[in-house]
Design a protein around this motif. Structure first.
Motif, PDB file in Angstrom:
ATOM      1  N   VAL A 150       0.831  -1.217   0.000  1.00 40.43           N
ATOM      2  CA  VAL A 150       0.000   0.000   0.000  1.00 40.43           C
ATOM      3  C   VAL A 150       0.864   1.265   0.000  1.00 40.43           C
ATOM      4  CG1 VAL A 150      -1.789   1.286   1.227  1.00 40.43           C
ATOM      5  CG2 VAL A 150      -1.922  -1.203   1.085  1.00 40.43           C
ATOM      6  N   PRO A 151       1.786   1.447   0.969  1.00 45.77           N
ATOM      7  CA  PRO A 151       2.603   2.667   0.911  1.00 45.77           C
ATOM      8  C   PRO A 151       3.520   2.721  -0.300  1.00 45.77           C
ATOM      9  CG  PRO A 151       3.409   1.191   2.628  1.00 45.77           C
ATOM     10  CD  PRO A 151       2.095   0.653   2.172  1.00 45.77           C
ATOM     11  N   ASN A 152       4.018   1.559  -0.757  1.00 44.48           N
ATOM     12  CA  ASN A 152       4.871   1.553  -1.945  1.00 44.48           C
ATOM     13  C   ASN A 152       4.105   2.046  -3.164  1.00 44.48           C
ATOM     14  OD1 ASN A 152       6.949   0.544  -0.406  1.00 44.48           O
ATOM     15  ND2 ASN A 152       6.663  -1.575  -1.053  1.00 44.48           N
ATOM     16  N   THR A 153       2.859   1.593  -3.309  1.00 42.76           N
ATOM     17  CA  THR A 153       2.023   2.037  -4.429  1.00 42.76           C
ATOM     18  C   THR A 153       1.727   3.530  -4.333  1.00 42.76           C
ATOM     19  OG1 THR A 153       0.994  -0.157  -4.498  1.00 42.76           O
ATOM     20  CG2 THR A 153      -0.131   1.608  -5.655  1.00 42.76           C
ATOM     21  N   LEU A 154       1.443   4.000  -3.128  1.00 45.51           N
ATOM     22  CA  LEU A 154       1.173   5.433  -2.948  1.00 45.51           C
ATOM     23  C   LEU A 154       2.376   6.280  -3.327  1.00 45.51           C
ATOM     24  CD1 LEU A 154      -0.820   5.475   0.429  1.00 45.51           C
ATOM     25  CD2 LEU A 154      -1.703   5.883  -1.866  1.00 45.51           C
ATOM     26  N   MET A 155       3.568   5.840  -2.967  1.00 45.85           N
ATOM     27  CA  MET A 155       4.766   6.613  -3.303  1.00 45.85           C
ATOM     28  C   MET A 155       5.005   6.632  -4.810  1.00 45.85           C
ATOM     29  SD  MET A 155       7.497   5.884  -0.218  1.00 45.85           S
ATOM     30  CE  MET A 155       7.435   4.107  -0.304  1.00 45.85           C
ATOM     31  N   ILE A 156       4.813   5.487  -5.471  1.00 48.23           N
ATOM     32  CA  ILE A 156       4.994   5.430  -6.920  1.00 48.23           C
ATOM     33  C   ILE A 156       3.978   6.318  -7.627  1.00 48.23           C
ATOM     34  CG2 ILE A 156       4.845   3.904  -8.924  1.00 48.23           C
ATOM     35  CD1 ILE A 156       5.928   1.662  -7.144  1.00 48.23           C
ATOM     36  N   VAL A 157       2.715   6.199  -7.212  1.00 51.96           N
ATOM     37  CA  VAL A 157       1.654   6.999  -7.832  1.00 51.96           C
ATOM     38  C   VAL A 157       1.875   8.486  -7.572  1.00 51.96           C
ATOM     39  CG1 VAL A 157      -0.809   7.518  -7.701  1.00 51.96           C
ATOM     40  CG2 VAL A 157      -0.051   5.159  -7.830  1.00 51.96           C
ATOM     41  N   GLY A 158       2.318   8.837  -6.370  1.00 51.27           N
ATOM     42  CA  GLY A 158       2.560  10.238  -6.052  1.00 51.27           C
ATOM     43  C   GLY A 158       3.641  10.846  -6.929  1.00 51.27           C
ATOM     44  N   LEU A 159       4.748  10.112  -7.125  1.00 50.17           N
ATOM     45  CA  LEU A 159       5.817  10.612  -7.988  1.00 50.17           C
ATOM     46  C   LEU A 159       5.352  10.712  -9.436  1.00 50.17           C
ATOM     47  CD1 LEU A 159       8.933   8.708  -6.581  1.00 50.17           C
ATOM     48  CD2 LEU A 159       8.381  11.131  -6.321  1.00 50.17           C
ATOM     49  N   ALA A 160       4.594   9.705  -9.898  1.00 56.48           N
ATOM     50  CA  ALA A 160       4.083   9.754 -11.269  1.00 56.48           C
ATOM     51  C   ALA A 160       3.124  10.921 -11.459  1.00 56.48           C
ATOM     52  CB  ALA A 160       3.381   8.431 -11.609  1.00 56.48           C
ATOM     53  N   PHE A 202      -1.693  10.108 -22.379  1.00 57.52           N
ATOM     54  CA  PHE A 202      -2.988   9.723 -21.804  1.00 57.52           C
ATOM     55  C   PHE A 202      -2.979   8.261 -21.360  1.00 57.52           C
ATOM     56  CE2 PHE A 202      -4.807  13.504 -23.954  1.00 57.52           C
ATOM     57  CZ  PHE A 202      -5.497  14.022 -22.871  1.00 57.52           C
ATOM     58  N   ALA A 203      -2.290   7.398 -22.104  1.00 63.04           N
ATOM     59  CA  ALA A 203      -2.219   5.988 -21.711  1.00 63.04           C
ATOM     60  C   ALA A 203      -1.513   5.832 -20.369  1.00 63.04           C
ATOM     61  CB  ALA A 203      -1.500   5.190 -22.793  1.00 63.04           C
ATOM     62  N   VAL A 204      -0.365   6.509 -20.212  1.00 60.21           N
ATOM     63  CA  VAL A 204       0.382   6.437 -18.951  1.00 60.21           C
ATOM     64  C   VAL A 204      -0.410   7.074 -17.821  1.00 60.21           C
ATOM     65  CG1 VAL A 204       2.471   7.218 -17.766  1.00 60.21           C
ATOM     66  CG2 VAL A 204       2.618   6.356 -20.098  1.00 60.21           C
ATOM     67  N   SER A 205      -1.050   8.204 -18.104  1.00 65.78           N
ATOM     68  CA  SER A 205      -1.818   8.912 -17.075  1.00 65.78           C
ATOM     69  C   SER A 205      -2.985   8.073 -16.581  1.00 65.78           C
ATOM     70  CB  SER A 205      -2.329  10.248 -17.621  1.00 65.78           C
ATOM     71  OG  SER A 205      -1.254  11.070 -18.022  1.00 65.78           O
ATOM     72  N   CYS A 206      -3.686   7.432 -17.504  1.00 63.97           N
ATOM     73  CA  CYS A 206      -4.821   6.586 -17.106  1.00 63.97           C
ATOM     74  C   CYS A 206      -4.343   5.395 -16.280  1.00 63.97           C
ATOM     75  CB  CYS A 206      -5.579   6.109 -18.342  1.00 63.97           C
ATOM     76  SG  CYS A 206      -6.494   7.405 -19.192  1.00 63.97           S
ATOM     77  N   PHE A 207      -3.198   4.832 -16.646  1.00 63.97           N
ATOM     78  CA  PHE A 207      -2.664   3.685 -15.893  1.00 63.97           C
ATOM     79  C   PHE A 207      -2.386   4.071 -14.447  1.00 63.97           C
ATOM     80  CE2 PHE A 207       1.184   1.596 -14.275  1.00 63.97           C
ATOM     81  CZ  PHE A 207       0.730   0.289 -14.206  1.00 63.97           C
ATOM     82  N   PHE A 208      -1.689   5.192 -14.242  1.00 64.24           N
ATOM     83  CA  PHE A 208      -1.349   5.584 -12.875  1.00 64.24           C
ATOM     84  C   PHE A 208      -2.567   6.100 -12.112  1.00 64.24           C
ATOM     85  CE2 PHE A 208       3.021   5.688 -14.580  1.00 64.24           C
ATOM     86  CZ  PHE A 208       3.653   4.962 -13.587  1.00 64.24           C
ATOM     87  N   THR A 209      -3.544   6.645 -12.816  1.00 65.50           N
ATOM     88  CA  THR A 209      -4.771   7.073 -12.137  1.00 65.50           C
ATOM     89  C   THR A 209      -5.559   5.871 -11.634  1.00 65.50           C
ATOM     90  OG1 THR A 209      -4.876   9.030 -13.565  1.00 65.50           O
ATOM     91  CG2 THR A 209      -6.874   8.439 -12.376  1.00 65.50           C
ATOM     92  N   VAL A 210      -5.625   4.821 -12.467  1.00 66.74           N
ATOM     93  CA  VAL A 210      -6.271   3.580 -12.026  1.00 66.74           C
ATOM     94  C   VAL A 210      -5.490   2.951 -10.883  1.00 66.74           C
ATOM     95  CG1 VAL A 210      -6.903   1.238 -12.736  1.00 66.74           C
ATOM     96  CG2 VAL A 210      -7.356   3.159 -14.253  1.00 66.74           C
ATOM     97  N   LEU A 211      -4.152   3.032 -10.948  1.00 69.68           N
ATOM     98  CA  LEU A 211      -3.315   2.493  -9.873  1.00 69.68           C
ATOM     99  C   LEU A 211      -3.565   3.246  -8.565  1.00 69.68           C
ATOM    100  CD1 LEU A 211      -1.142   0.318  -9.486  1.00 69.68           C
ATOM    101  CD2 LEU A 211       0.583   2.083  -9.883  1.00 69.68           C
ATOM    102  N   MET A 212      -3.834   4.536  -8.660  1.00 72.31           N
ATOM    103  CA  MET A 212      -4.172   5.314  -7.462  1.00 72.31           C
ATOM    104  C   MET A 212      -5.472   4.817  -6.846  1.00 72.31           C
ATOM    105  SD  MET A 212      -4.754   9.447  -7.148  1.00 72.31           S
ATOM    106  CE  MET A 212      -3.074   9.821  -7.660  1.00 72.31           C
ATOM    107  N   ILE A 270      -8.394   1.136  -2.723  1.00 74.19           N
ATOM    108  CA  ILE A 270      -9.111  -0.112  -2.435  1.00 74.19           C
ATOM    109  C   ILE A 270      -8.272  -1.016  -1.537  1.00 74.19           C
ATOM    110  CG2 ILE A 270     -10.094  -2.194  -3.482  1.00 74.19           C
ATOM    111  CD1 ILE A 270     -10.732  -0.490  -5.952  1.00 74.19           C
ATOM    112  N   MET A 271      -6.971  -1.107  -1.824  1.00 74.97           N
ATOM    113  CA  MET A 271      -6.094  -1.956  -1.009  1.00 74.97           C
ATOM    114  C   MET A 271      -5.988  -1.454   0.420  1.00 74.97           C
ATOM    115  SD  MET A 271      -2.916  -3.172  -3.423  1.00 74.97           S
ATOM    116  CE  MET A 271      -2.431  -1.507  -3.875  1.00 74.97           C
ATOM    117  N   SER A 272      -6.031  -0.131   0.612  1.00 75.22           N
ATOM    118  CA  SER A 272      -5.920   0.407   1.964  1.00 75.22           C
ATOM    119  C   SER A 272      -7.099  -0.009   2.834  1.00 75.22           C
ATOM    120  CB  SER A 272      -5.821   1.940   1.917  1.00 75.22           C
ATOM    121  OG  SER A 272      -7.029   2.506   1.448  1.00 75.22           O
ATOM    122  N   TYR A 273      -8.246  -0.286   2.203  1.00 71.64           N
ATOM    123  CA  TYR A 273      -9.414  -0.757   2.958  1.00 71.64           C
ATOM    124  C   TYR A 273      -9.475  -2.281   3.031  1.00 71.64           C
ATOM    125  CZ  TYR A 273     -11.350   3.967   2.826  1.00 71.64           C
ATOM    126  OH  TYR A 273     -11.558   5.326   2.991  1.00 71.64           O
ATOM    127  N   ALA A 274      -8.803  -2.962   2.092  1.00 72.36           N
ATOM    128  CA  ALA A 274      -8.945  -4.417   1.982  1.00 72.36           C
ATOM    129  C   ALA A 274      -7.799  -5.192   2.627  1.00 72.36           C
ATOM    130  CB  ALA A 274      -9.053  -4.816   0.507  1.00 72.36           C
TER     131      ALA A 274
END
Length: 367
Positions: A79-89, A121-131, A136-140
């Protein structure tokens, strides 16, 4: 009645005209300029939000690492690893969005982004979905967190006495601080301390008959007592803390262990830590969800601006009314349009064509 009929005819004609496209908006010059200016400001707000997402990921990562000694696995760190990656992206995505908005105010400079926008737009949509997935993972992740703490706390309590063993020298200190900070005792409850020898042999007098009897009475030769470490004591108790013979009412004056709720902490540390971390992750998840909505708004608005500006490119009259749309084709066709270059890159489609060609060249059987 005639005006009403004309109204419905206009609606039908509009629907027919926009049928190949989805979510069309008419954008004359002034609305395009306002959209570009507003989107420029929104993209910088999203940039700050991306930095906030990265900071929240670092905060959660730090909190998880602080209690690494009572966690059995690192699955929760996804969860925190994904947040850090998404934040930088998000920082890079929204920085380029602001530059695109600046050039959108000048029809002459905007075409230079033409070949860049599709992969953008392809990269942006990917990282937005990853966010969104990180939210979801933070709750699950409650089940994984609970199982990790269950095994980690069990080992921490078992190695509590090993202050002379390399790698476990600070285990006692960590567990004591944990119990005092979170006002908890044991894994599930204080009875977990009854099942382990938490007093080191170096502090036991094996010449004493009581110690010998306790060690001999146990199959594994451990010194077990119905007592808990001092860190389980509740400072709000009106009486001096009772650590030993907790379940023996006759061993203490005016004592009933079933009603002495203030004597020691009754809540287990696993419950306390799960409540703490889930509260932290749920709060972060709610914040990241709002950032996801902001990021999605930037991408949708930028898509409208891009398609509207493409109609102006190469034309002298930039004051014409253009159409901005979200999807030129259907959702499935749009996804396949973006996936085709990836599939070709990995030679998946080429392999299929070779097989089809080979099958076509194969001579038919002669009857």
């Amino acid at each position: 009645m005639l005006a009403l009929a004309d109204f419905f005819v206009a609606i039908i004609e509009t629907e027919i005209s926009i049928a190949p496209r989805h979510l069309v908006a008419l954008l004359p010059l002034f609305p395009r300029v306002k959209l570009a200016q507003g989107l420029w400001l929104l993209s910088w707000c999203a940039t700050v939000a991306g930095a906030t997402t990265f900071t929240l990921g670092c905060l959660l990562k730090t909190e998880l690492r602080r209690r690494a000694e009572v966690m059995d696995n690192t699955d929760i760190h996804v969860v925190p690893n994904t947040l850090m990656i998404v934040g930088l992206a998000s920082l890079g995505i929204n920085y380029f969005a602001s530059k695109i908005c600046q050039d959108a105010l000048d029809a002459g400079r905007f075409p230079r982004w033409k070949n860049f926008l599709k992969p953008y737009f392809a990269v942006s949509c990917f990282f937005t979905v990853l966010m969104l997935l990180s939210v979801i993972m933070s709750y699950a992740m409650k089940g994984s967190l609970e199982s990790s703490l269950k095994a980690g706390l069990r080992n921490g309590i078992r190695f509590y006495k090993d202050t002379d063993t390399p790698g476990r020298c600070f285990q006692k200190q960590n567990i004591d601080r944990l119990q005092m900070e979170f006002e908890c005792c044991g894994n599930n409850d204080f009875r977990d301390w009854f099942e382990v020898q938490w007093i080191s042999n170096r502090y036991l007098d094996f010449g004493s008959k009581e110690v010998k009897d306790r060690v001999k009475s146990n199959v594994d030769g451990r010194y077990l007592v119905d007592g808990v470490p001092f860190s389980c004591c509740n400072p709000r108790s009106p009486r001096p803390c009772i650590q030993y013979h907790l379940t023996n009412n006759s061993a203490h004056y005016n004592y009933d262990y079933l009603t002495e709720e203030l004597n020691i902490y009754l809540r287990g540390c696993r419950e306390a830590l799960v409540h703490y971390y889930m509260g932290l992750m749920n709060t972060i998840g709610a914040g990241v969800l709002s950032i996801f909505i902001l990021q999605g708004s930037v991408l949708v608005s930028l898509r409208f601006l891009q398609t509207a500006m493409e109609a102006v490119a190469g034309k002298e009259n930039t004051e014409i009314e253009t159409e901005g749309y979200l999807l030129e084709k259907g959702v499935k066709d749009t996804i396949m349009e973006y996936l085709d270059p990836v599939l070709k890159f990995f030679l998946l489609k080429n392999g299929g064509k070779v097989e089809e060609g080979a099958a076509a060249d194969k001579p038919a059987a002669v009857p």
